[in-house]
Motif scaffolding. Structure first.
Motif, mmCIF file in Angstrom:
data_model
loop_
_atom_site.group_PDB
_atom_site.id
_atom_site.type_symbol
_atom_site.label_atom_id
_atom_site.label_comp_id
_atom_site.label_asym_id
_atom_site.label_seq_id
_atom_site.Cartn_x
_atom_site.Cartn_y
_atom_site.Cartn_z
ATOM 1 N N ILE A 132 2.035 6.586 -7.091
ATOM 2 C CA ILE A 132 1.035 7.536 -7.601
ATOM 3 C C ILE A 132 1.531 8.973 -7.419
ATOM 4 O O ILE A 132 1.485 9.789 -8.344
ATOM 5 C CB ILE A 132 -0.322 7.326 -6.889
ATOM 6 N N ALA A 133 2.046 9.279 -6.193
ATOM 7 C CA ALA A 133 2.553 10.630 -5.932
ATOM 8 C C ALA A 133 3.691 10.966 -6.890
ATOM 9 O O ALA A 133 3.746 12.061 -7.464
ATOM 10 C CB ALA A 133 3.018 10.744 -4.479
ATOM 11 N N ALA A 181 4.046 9.404 0.438
ATOM 12 C CA ALA A 181 3.568 8.048 0.737
ATOM 13 C C ALA A 181 3.455 7.829 2.246
ATOM 14 O O ALA A 181 2.417 7.397 2.749
ATOM 15 C CB ALA A 181 4.507 7.021 0.111
ATOM 16 N N TRP A 204 -3.981 7.974 6.923
ATOM 17 C CA TRP A 204 -5.034 7.017 6.582
ATOM 18 C C TRP A 204 -5.137 5.906 7.631
ATOM 19 O O TRP A 204 -6.191 5.623 8.182
ATOM 20 C CB TRP A 204 -4.729 6.465 5.174
ATOM 21 N N ILE A 216 1.050 4.199 -2.958
ATOM 22 C CA ILE A 216 0.843 5.645 -2.774
ATOM 23 C C ILE A 216 2.053 6.415 -3.302
ATOM 24 O O ILE A 216 1.930 7.424 -3.998
ATOM 25 C CB ILE A 216 0.604 5.983 -1.285
ATOM 26 N N SER A 256 0.652 10.221 3.742
ATOM 27 C CA SER A 256 -0.721 9.820 3.400
ATOM 28 C C SER A 256 -1.080 8.510 4.102
ATOM 29 O O SER A 256 -2.181 8.359 4.655
ATOM 30 C CB SER A 256 -0.863 9.627 1.882
ATOM 31 N N TYR A 257 -0.124 7.561 4.092
ATOM 32 C CA TYR A 257 -0.375 6.265 4.721
ATOM 33 C C TYR A 257 -0.649 6.434 6.214
ATOM 34 O O TYR A 257 -1.582 5.835 6.762
ATOM 35 C CB TYR A 257 0.837 5.349 4.496
ATOM 36 N N GLN A 309 0.836 -1.210 0.000
ATOM 37 C CA GLN A 309 0.000 0.000 0.000
ATOM 38 C C GLN A 309 0.875 1.266 0.000
ATOM 39 O O GLN A 309 0.644 2.214 -0.761
ATOM 40 C CB GLN A 309 -0.911 0.006 1.230
ATOM 41 N N LEU A 310 1.906 1.243 0.859
ATOM 42 C CA LEU A 310 2.831 2.384 0.954
ATOM 43 C C LEU A 310 3.489 2.649 -0.405
ATOM 44 O O LEU A 310 3.551 3.791 -0.891
ATOM 45 C CB LEU A 310 3.879 2.041 2.016
#
Ligand code: CUA
Length: 330
Positions: free
Chosen positions: A15-16, A61, A68, A12, A64-65, A8-9
């Motif tokens: 994407i960033a 990353a 979240w 992100i 945001s992680y 998941q990390l």
């Protein structure tokens, strides 16, 4: 950390990084490089940008992680668990940025050194700034209101000013250099393509700053030698040459001289302006306007003329200029 969390990390981060890369690549941040120095500066820019995108992706990353996954639960008012930092992690996030910044410094220092190297036999052009015009003097003593450079050869500009501080800039050739009264600052240019680029003053120097522009013609090396040999031969009148050598077209419009400056009065309307001023014969009025510009001001204009034309332009040249301008007045 569990495998799923790592994935998941990483997602992100990717994407960033992709968003930042798109912003870097899709927006034309830089003009096309027209010279070797500009190419090197663009390299430093992209080298730094790539590093920045990497750092941004990692930070975005983790941030945001954390927001979240570790968000506080509703109605949970308890304190978080006490933690004592993480020595290994801190060493890593100190050492890696230090290495990256050092790398940027080294690359920049190498490029700066290369960009100030003019080689053994550069063309030397003296660049003089004054409110609000550029003039360029070649080794043969000839002076022009615009710059002509050979493609593929080092040119060393020796930049100075007659009045206040200006700054020389051709965006496509990168690098700026201040024009300071009483000293000569160097700038090395090695154009790699034939083109015409704007020369811009990029230091606020007075009311005409925004229009203090000229241009640089980059021509093939062979053509340049021919130009240097032939240019400055009286192509029109000697007065036109004086007009061009003193950068008059930077501020004034005069169609026959190819000048379209908007700072000072329109010289294509000189006759009407002189009639309005009513200060004696046309030639005397022109002479006075050049050497004592504040004696009479055309309505709607401020006095932005260099105050020293009376001493800077030799008397015979001044007479040629007056004669030329009077002859243009229809
Ligand atoms: Cu000269 Cu701004």
């Amino acid at each position: 950390m569990r495998r799923g969390s790592l994935i998941q990390l990483a997602a992100i981060g990717l994407i960033a990084g992709a968003i930042a890369t798109a912003v870097a690549l899709l927006v034309p941040w830089l003009p096309p490089a027209g010279g070797k120095e500009a190419n090197r500066i663009h390299f430093v820019y992209w080298f730094t940008t790539v590093i920045c995108i990497g750092v941004f992706a990692v930070v975005a990353a983790v941030l945001s992680y954390s927001v979240w996954k570790f968000r506080v639960k509703p109605d949970d008012d308890s304190d978080g668990p006490p933690t004592h930092g993480h020595t290994k992690l801190e060493i890593v996030w100190t050492a890696v940025p230090a290495l990256l910044v050092t790398a940027i410094s080294i690359v920049s220092a190498i490029v700066l050194a290369q960009n100030s190297h003019a080689g053994a036999n550069p063309l030397v052009v003296k660049v003089t700034a004054q409110q609000f015009a550029w003039t360029f003097t070649y080794p043969n003593g000839k002076t022009y209101g615009y710059l002509t450079l050979p493609e593929g050869r080092h040119t060393k500009l020796r930049i100075t000013s007659n009045d206040v501080i200006h700054s020389f800039w051709v965006p496509e050739l990168s690098q700026k250099q201040d024009a300071v009264p009483g000293q000569f600052n160097s700038l090395v240019l090695t154009p790699t393509r034939t083109a015409t680029y704007p020369v811009i003053c990029t230091e606020l120097c007075g009311l005409g700053h925004a229009v203090m522009r000229s241009h640089v013609d980059i021509v093939a090396a062979g053509k340049f030698d021919a130009w240097l040999r032939s240019a400055g031969q009286p192509s029109g009148s000697p007065g036109l040459a004086v007009f061009q050598q003193n950068g008059c077209g930077g501020c004034h419009t005069l169609k026959s001289a190819g000048a379209n400056g908007m700072v000072g009065p329109d010289l294509d309307k000189l006759k009407q302006e002189a009639a309005k001023a009513n200060r004696g014969p046309l030639a005397a009025f022109i002479h006075e306007s050049i050497v004592k510009p504040d004696a009479y001001l055309e309505p709607g204009y401020k006095n932005l003329m260099p105050p020293n034309f009376g001493t800077q332009i030799p008397a015979d040249k001044l007479a040629q200029l007056v004669q030329y301008l009077a002859g243009q007045a229809k």
